[in-house]
Each structure stands twice: as C-alpha cells, then as structure tokens.
Design a protein around this motif. Structure first.
Motif, PDB file in Angstrom:
ATOM      1  N   ASN A 332       0.815  -1.219   0.000  1.00  0.00           N
ATOM      2  CA  ASN A 332       0.000   0.000   0.000  1.00  0.00           C
ATOM      3  C   ASN A 332       0.849   1.269   0.000  1.00  0.00           C
ATOM      4  OD1 ASN A 332      -2.458  -1.435   0.103  1.00  0.00           O
ATOM      5  ND2 ASN A 332      -2.317  -1.607   2.348  1.00  0.00           N
ATOM      6  N   SER A 333       2.134   1.138  -0.232  1.00  0.00           N
ATOM      7  CA  SER A 333       3.039   2.287  -0.138  1.00  0.00           C
ATOM      8  C   SER A 333       2.728   3.383  -1.156  1.00  0.00           C
ATOM      9  CB  SER A 333       4.493   1.832  -0.299  1.00  0.00           C
ATOM     10  OG  SER A 333       4.666   1.176  -1.540  1.00  0.00           O
ATOM     11  N   ASN A 334       2.079   3.022  -2.253  1.00  0.00           N
ATOM     12  CA  ASN A 334       1.776   4.007  -3.296  1.00  0.00           C
ATOM     13  C   ASN A 334       0.431   4.698  -3.092  1.00  0.00           C
ATOM     14  OD1 ASN A 334       4.190   3.507  -4.701  1.00  0.00           O
ATOM     15  ND2 ASN A 334       3.289   1.763  -5.771  1.00  0.00           N
ATOM     16  N   TYR A 335      -0.320   4.275  -2.097  1.00  0.00           N
ATOM     17  CA  TYR A 335      -1.640   4.859  -1.850  1.00  0.00           C
ATOM     18  C   TYR A 335      -1.528   6.023  -0.860  1.00  0.00           C
ATOM     19  CZ  TYR A 335      -3.645   0.742  -4.112  1.00  0.00           C
ATOM     20  OH  TYR A 335      -3.976  -0.243  -5.017  1.00  0.00           O
ATOM     21  N   THR A 336      -2.404   6.984  -1.050  1.00  0.00           N
ATOM     22  CA  THR A 336      -2.411   8.137  -0.139  1.00  0.00           C
ATOM     23  C   THR A 336      -3.079   7.758   1.177  1.00  0.00           C
ATOM     24  OG1 THR A 336      -4.554   8.958  -0.919  1.00  0.00           O
ATOM     25  CG2 THR A 336      -2.585   9.712  -2.098  1.00  0.00           C
ATOM     26  N   LEU A 337      -2.806   8.572   2.175  1.00  0.00           N
ATOM     27  CA  LEU A 337      -3.392   8.343   3.496  1.00  0.00           C
ATOM     28  C   LEU A 337      -4.912   8.389   3.430  1.00  0.00           C
ATOM     29  CD1 LEU A 337      -3.085   8.063   6.606  1.00  0.00           C
ATOM     30  CD2 LEU A 337      -2.937  10.565   6.711  1.00  0.00           C
ATOM     31  N   LEU A 338      -5.458   9.344   2.674  1.00  0.00           N
ATOM     32  CA  LEU A 338      -6.903   9.503   2.607  1.00  0.00           C
ATOM     33  C   LEU A 338      -7.565   8.328   1.896  1.00  0.00           C
ATOM     34  CD1 LEU A 338      -9.240  11.328   3.346  1.00  0.00           C
ATOM     35  CD2 LEU A 338      -8.930  12.530   1.163  1.00  0.00           C
ATOM     36  N   SER A 339      -6.930   7.840   0.822  1.00  0.00           N
ATOM     37  CA  SER A 339      -7.517   6.698   0.107  1.00  0.00           C
ATOM     38  C   SER A 339      -7.560   5.458   0.991  1.00  0.00           C
ATOM     39  CB  SER A 339      -6.732   6.414  -1.182  1.00  0.00           C
ATOM     40  OG  SER A 339      -5.406   5.988  -0.879  1.00  0.00           O
ATOM     41  N   LEU A 340      -6.543   5.261   1.788  1.00  0.00           N
ATOM     42  CA  LEU A 340      -6.538   4.120   2.714  1.00  0.00           C
ATOM     43  C   LEU A 340      -7.546   4.332   3.849  1.00  0.00           C
ATOM     44  CD1 LEU A 340      -2.705   3.397   2.986  1.00  0.00           C
ATOM     45  CD2 LEU A 340      -4.418   2.131   1.677  1.00  0.00           C
ATOM     46  N   ALA A 341      -7.773   5.601   4.218  1.00  0.00           N
ATOM     47  CA  ALA A 341      -8.783   5.901   5.232  1.00  0.00           C
ATOM     48  C   ALA A 341     -10.171   5.514   4.724  1.00  0.00           C
ATOM     49  CB  ALA A 341      -8.740   7.381   5.592  1.00  0.00           C
ATOM     50  N   GLU A 343     -10.695   3.208   2.534  1.00  0.00           N
ATOM     51  CA  GLU A 343     -10.660   1.745   2.516  1.00  0.00           C
ATOM     52  C   GLU A 343     -10.989   1.182   3.908  1.00  0.00           C
ATOM     53  OE1 GLU A 343     -10.065  -2.234   1.426  1.00  0.00           O
ATOM     54  OE2 GLU A 343     -10.347  -0.439   0.188  1.00  0.00           O
ATOM     55  N   ALA A 344     -10.567   1.905   4.967  1.00  0.00           N
ATOM     56  CA  ALA A 344     -10.811   1.457   6.345  1.00  0.00           C
ATOM     57  C   ALA A 344     -12.241   1.717   6.804  1.00  0.00           C
ATOM     58  CB  ALA A 344      -9.835   2.139   7.294  1.00  0.00           C
ATOM     59  N   GLY A 345     -13.010   2.500   6.011  1.00  0.00           N
ATOM     60  CA  GLY A 345     -14.416   2.712   6.353  1.00  0.00           C
ATOM     61  C   GLY A 345     -14.847   4.150   6.533  1.00  0.00           C
ATOM     62  N   PHE A 346     -13.894   5.089   6.567  1.00  0.00           N
ATOM     63  CA  PHE A 346     -14.282   6.494   6.681  1.00  0.00           C
ATOM     64  C   PHE A 346     -14.919   6.944   5.369  1.00  0.00           C
ATOM     65  CE2 PHE A 346     -10.916   6.149   9.889  1.00  0.00           C
ATOM     66  CZ  PHE A 346     -11.559   6.727  10.982  1.00  0.00           C
ATOM     67  N   ASN A 347     -15.908   7.838   5.465  1.00  0.00           N
ATOM     68  CA  ASN A 347     -16.622   8.251   4.246  1.00  0.00           C
ATOM     69  C   ASN A 347     -16.367   9.693   3.842  1.00  0.00           C
ATOM     70  OD1 ASN A 347     -18.079   9.663   6.155  1.00  0.00           O
ATOM     71  ND2 ASN A 347     -19.937   8.413   5.963  1.00  0.00           N
ATOM     72  N   SER A 348     -15.526  10.422   4.591  1.00  0.00           N
ATOM     73  CA  SER A 348     -15.172  11.778   4.195  1.00  0.00           C
ATOM     74  C   SER A 348     -13.879  12.201   4.879  1.00  0.00           C
ATOM     75  CB  SER A 348     -16.288  12.770   4.549  1.00  0.00           C
ATOM     76  OG  SER A 348     -16.346  12.983   5.942  1.00  0.00           O
ATOM     77  N   LYS A 349     -13.199  13.160   4.285  1.00  0.00           N
ATOM     78  CA  LYS A 349     -11.952  13.657   4.855  1.00  0.00           C
ATOM     79  C   LYS A 349     -12.217  14.336   6.199  1.00  0.00           C
ATOM     80  CE  LYS A 349      -8.011  16.685   3.889  1.00  0.00           C
ATOM     81  NZ  LYS A 349      -7.378  17.612   2.901  1.00  0.00           N
ATOM     82  N   ALA A 350     -13.314  15.094   6.275  1.00  0.00           N
ATOM     83  CA  ALA A 350     -13.632  15.821   7.502  1.00  0.00           C
ATOM     84  C   ALA A 350     -13.894  14.863   8.660  1.00  0.00           C
ATOM     85  CB  ALA A 350     -14.842  16.721   7.271  1.00  0.00           C
ATOM     86  N   SER A 351     -14.707  13.826   8.423  1.00  0.00           N
ATOM     87  CA  SER A 351     -15.015  12.874   9.498  1.00  0.00           C
ATOM     88  C   SER A 351     -13.771  12.093   9.904  1.00  0.00           C
ATOM     89  CB  SER A 351     -16.129  11.918   9.065  1.00  0.00           C
ATOM     90  OG  SER A 351     -15.704  11.115   7.969  1.00  0.00           O
ATOM     91  N   PHE A 352     -12.897  11.825   8.949  1.00  0.00           N
ATOM     92  CA  PHE A 352     -11.643  11.126   9.233  1.00  0.00           C
ATOM     93  C   PHE A 352     -10.739  11.969  10.126  1.00  0.00           C
ATOM     94  CE2 PHE A 352      -7.170  10.650   7.541  1.00  0.00           C
ATOM     95  CZ  PHE A 352      -6.853   9.551   8.338  1.00  0.00           C
ATOM     96  N   ASN A 353     -10.525  13.217   9.727  1.00  0.00           N
ATOM     97  CA  ASN A 353      -9.670  14.111  10.527  1.00  0.00           C
ATOM     98  C   ASN A 353     -10.218  14.303  11.942  1.00  0.00           C
ATOM     99  OD1 ASN A 353      -7.936  14.492   8.375  1.00  0.00           O
ATOM    100  ND2 ASN A 353      -8.941  16.361   7.670  1.00  0.00           N
ATOM    101  N   ARG A 354     -11.523  14.485  12.023  1.00  0.00           N
ATOM    102  CA  ARG A 354     -12.164  14.715  13.310  1.00  0.00           C
ATOM    103  C   ARG A 354     -12.019  13.502  14.232  1.00  0.00           C
ATOM    104  NH1 ARG A 354     -16.302  16.704  11.226  1.00  0.00           N
ATOM    105  NH2 ARG A 354     -17.563  14.804  11.112  1.00  0.00           N
ATOM    106  N   ALA A 355     -12.220  12.308  13.672  1.00  0.00           N
ATOM    107  CA  ALA A 355     -12.144  11.077  14.472  1.00  0.00           C
ATOM    108  C   ALA A 355     -10.729  10.826  14.974  1.00  0.00           C
ATOM    109  CB  ALA A 355     -12.627   9.896  13.636  1.00  0.00           C
TER     110      ALA A 355
END
Length: 369
Positions: A332-341, A343-355
C-alpha cells in the motif's frame, strides 16, 4: 524603604489581594462543587493571611509589639485543607464529619496553643534565662531558634499531598469513577505545592545545618514570592474550574442485565474483528444492530456501559486500527493516506480528521509509519 523592599511589598500585596478576591468568589459560589470550592477558598485565605503578615513585618509591625501577639501561626493547616479540597472534589455528597475528621486539624490546634504559649513568655522575660520556666525557655528555643515550624509545615503538606494523589490515582470507586483528564489541573496544583514544600524544607535545613539558622532575607524573599505566585495561580485555576464535574456515576447492573450486555459485547467484537463491519462507510447504529440481531437501544446500552464509548467512537476506533495495518503493509506504499482511510471505512476527509484528532489527540499525519 529600599526600592527592592517596595517592589517586594507590591508583589506580595497583589498575591494577597487576588487570593482574597478569588477566595470570596469561591466561598460564595453556589454549584455542585460548593464544598470543595470552600476548602480551596480557605487555602487562599490562609495563604493571603500569611502574605499580609509578612507585608506588615516589612513595615516594622509584628516584632514583639501588640501585633506580635495578634499574628498567630496557622501554617500547619495547609496540608489538611489541601487533602479535604481534593476529597470533596472527587467524592460526591462529601461532608466534613467533625467526629471523625477532627484529628486532621489537631496539628494546627497544637500550633495555635503552642504559639500563644511561646509569645506569652515575653511578659515574663527580663533578659535572663531564670525569668522563664524550664518549659517556657526550651519551648522558645525550639520554636524560635530551630526550624521547627517550617519543617513540620513542609512535612504535613507533603504527607497530605501524597494522600491526595492516592485519591486521584484510585479513579475507580464502587458507584462512580473519576474522569481522568478533568483532574489534570488538580494534579498540577498538588505537584507544584509538593515541590514548593520540598524546596522550603531543603532551604531551612541547609540554613540550619550549615549557616547556623541565619535565615536572612536573601532567600526569605524568593520563598514568599513563590507563595504569592502560588496564591494567585491557585485562585485563577480554582475560579476557572469552579463548576467542573470530574466524576461520573456508574450504572449498577444486576446479574441478568450484565450477562445480557456481555453477550451483546461478544457479538459486537465478532462483527468488528471477524466480519470487519466497520468498513461499511454507511454503517449506522441501526444497521449494526440488525447485523447482530439485537435491538438498537440494547446495543447503545452495551456500548455505554461495557465499552464506555459512543457508537461513532467505537466504530472509528476499529477503523483507525485498520488504517494503521494498511499503512504498514508494503503493497500500500503508493496509496495516499486519505484513500486508505476510505478503505478502512471512513466516508469523508472531515469525518476522518475529526475522528483521529478526538481518539488519538494527534493529526492524521502522525499515523504514518
């Protein structure tokens, strides 16, 4: 009066005045922490009293005059007041019980009586040892020429602070628990007061052992400046936190409810660990409850009482742990942090950052290996 003494008087006066103002506000403030705030106010009143006495001494008052017999020592009360402040703050429905708690105020009663006894010796003193009784003479020597007052004051403060820290560390009681992050300001206060007592103890012992107990103003000033700073800071902290609730009552479950909720907890863990239900970006309390065949209100009750978390925090904890695994995987080294987020189940950048910020206290970038 020298400029240094004038500055010193002004500084001590600011500490004393602020201590009195904050003390009055805390004493009359009506809120769930009323008893604790009154103990804190009492600490501020006694600190301010001590500063006022020192200020008047700089004006030449209190040295074997009428004020000498009025200004009595109350230094041995600090430790007990600190202890009862912490106990009242961390114990619901705390009440001072005279029949049991009086012993904690025995030292200051002894100090009050002994101080009065020593000061009355001036009525008999004619410049000779024979004018005083054996007890009067040696009592005066021990009280005035040895660092007795300072050593006992510091020792009592240290002992009671250790007892207070034990209360904070316990956290978990039968019917309630202490909310840890809300006690950090109290821990800071205890730590500062403890080190202040250690410093005073060290200074007076060094002075007594190596300088014949001269106790000159060169380091008397810093000690009192420290007390003025602590008085001001203690009042400010208490004022800002005067309405904070730092305890949380437990819900007492009977055996039937406990067994039921523990069974639901097993289902929830299985859904998260084995089925990875948290990867569903549209996951809700309702859909999660349906997936384990339980009613939503029971799942909420289980999350609150067994896991001590709300639904979103519970699910996001698993998502963050999954994200950490994905970030550590070489493929997964070529994937961005947000794309993997995502993949882990987060549905938006804002909710990911907040959590991430809420659950880890750090920014998402700190998750990267």
């Amino acid at each position: 009066m020298k400029p240094l003494e004038l500055a010193f008087i002004i500084f001590l006066s600011i500490g004393a005045i602020q201590g009195l103002i904050y003390g009055i506000i805390l004493w009359f403030n009506k809120n769930p922490n009323k008893t604790a705030n009154q103990f804190l106010a009492a600490i501020l009143f006694f600190f301010s009293y001590r500063l006022v006495v020192e200020i008047l001494k700089l004006f030449g008052l209190g040295y074997y005059d009428v004020f000498y017999h009025i200004f009595l020592e109350f230094n041995w009360i600090y430790g007990a007041l600190i202890y009862f402040f912490v106990k009242a703050y961390t114990s619901p429905q705390f009440k001072l019980r005279i029949n049991r708690d009086w012993i904690h105020f025995l030292p200051v009663c002894a100090e009050f009586l002994w101080s009065n006894f020593i000061k009355t010796q001036n009525f008999y003193w004619d410049g000779t040892r024979e004018s005083l009784s054996w007890l009067g003479y040696w009592g005066y020597v021990v009280w005035m020429q040895y660092p007795t007052q300072y050593v006992i004051t510091a020792a009592l403060v240290i002992i009671y602070i250790r007892k207070s820290e034990q209360i904070i560390r316990t956290k978990d009681f039968e019917t309630y628990e202490i909310i840890e992050h809300k006690t950090k300001w109290i821990s800071r206060i205890l730590s500062i007061l403890k080190w202040y007592a250690f410093i005073i103890l060290a200074v007076v012992l060094i002075d007594y052992l190596f300088f014949d107990y001269a106790f000159n103003r060169s380091y008397h000033y810093p000690i009192l400046i420290g007390m003025a700073l602590i008085t001001y800071w203690l009042g400010l902290e208490g004022f800002n936190k005067k309405q904070d609730i730092i305890i949380e009552y437990k819900t007492i479950l009977d055996d039937k409810d406990r067994i039921q909720l523990q069974s639901i907890a097993k289902k929830l863990r299985r859904a998260m660990v084995e089925d990875k239900t948290f990867k569903n970006q549209e996951l809700t309390l309702k859909t999660l409850s349906e997936s384990i065949d339980e009613k939503s209100y029971l799942v909420t009750k289980c999350l609150n009482l067994i896991f001590k978390q709300k639904f979103n925090d519970f699910v996001n904890t698993y998502r963050i742990n999954e994200l950490k695994l994905l970030l550590n995987a070489p493929e997964n080294s070529n994937y961005t942090l947000l794309s993997l987020a995502f993949e882990a189940g987060f549905n938006s950048k804002a909710s990911f950052n907040r959590a991430v910020k809420k659950l880890t206290g750090k920014s998402p970038s700190h998750l990267k290996p």
